[in-house]
Design a protein around this motif. Structure first.
Motif, PDB file in Angstrom:
ATOM      1  N   ARG A   1       0.852  -1.189   0.000  1.00 18.84           N
ATOM      2  CA  ARG A   1       0.000   0.000   0.000  1.00 18.84           C
ATOM      3  C   ARG A   1       0.886   1.237   0.000  1.00 18.84           C
ATOM      4  O   ARG A   1       1.981   1.225   0.532  1.00 18.84           O
TER       5      ARG A   1
ATOM      6  N   PHE B   1     -16.685   4.916  -1.546  1.00 13.18           N
ATOM      7  CA  PHE B   1     -15.585   4.642  -0.614  1.00 13.18           C
ATOM      8  C   PHE B   1     -15.830   5.360   0.694  1.00 13.18           C
ATOM      9  O   PHE B   1     -16.622   6.299   0.766  1.00 13.18           O
TER      10      PHE B   1
ATOM     11  N   LEU C   1     -10.578   7.210   2.586  1.00 15.03           N
ATOM     12  CA  LEU C   1      -9.988   6.877   1.288  1.00 15.03           C
ATOM     13  C   LEU C   1     -10.084   8.013   0.272  1.00 15.03           C
ATOM     14  O   LEU C   1      -9.669   7.858  -0.871  1.00 15.03           O
TER      15      LEU C   1
ATOM     16  N   TYR D   1      -8.723   7.950  -3.765  1.00 12.08           N
ATOM     17  CA  TYR D   1      -9.604   7.971  -4.935  1.00 12.08           C
ATOM     18  C   TYR D   1      -9.692   9.340  -5.593  1.00 12.08           C
ATOM     19  O   TYR D   1      -9.701   9.432  -6.823  1.00 12.08           O
TER      20      TYR D   1
END
Length: 132
Positions: A79, A107, A111, A115
């Motif tokens: 990640r 989401f 997040l 995004y």
């Protein structure tokens, strides 16, 4: 480190179930991902490092203009390395090549930087009904 990305790539159900458990913090399940994505999805993206599945994203659709990102998952140790961003870019290319006009994603608030900033999604208003 060589990471490859493949639209509609082959995968092993056990590998996706293990990655899903790691990504979403639950016990492993025995979901038949092959049946699910072949029945309901426009496509999916597999990310591999040295042959091992380290990322996956499902792209469902309405059969027309709208595609939807579901189940974005990246191995914990990778990640913030760009794997998720490339999963989204590959998903967008796949949806665009199928003549979709829109790529949607829902989401959680934490997040947003991923995004909206890293992947280029725009914020929109949406609604949700909890069914369970």
């Amino acid at each position: 480190m060589t990471i490859t990305y493949e639209w509609r790539g082959d995968f092993d159900n056990a590998a996706v179930n293990a990655l899903h458990a790691e990504a979403f913090g639950h016990d492993r399940t025995f979901t038949d991902w092959h049946a699910q994505v072949h029945r309901h999805s426009l496509g999916w993206v597999c990310a591999r490092k040295d042959g091992s599945l380290i990322g996956f994203a499902n792209v469902a659709w309405d059969g027309g203009a709208h595609a939807f990102i579901l189940d974005t998952m990246v191995a914990q140790d990778l990640r913030t390395s760009g794997v998720g961003t490339e999963l989204m870019a590959t998903a967008a290319r796949g949806a665009r090549s199928a003549n979709c006009e829109w790529l949607h994603v829902d989401f959680e608030e934490h997040l947003c930087p991923f995004y909206l900033s890293a992947c280029g999604f725009r914020p929109t208003d949406a609604g949700l009904i909890a069914l369970r």
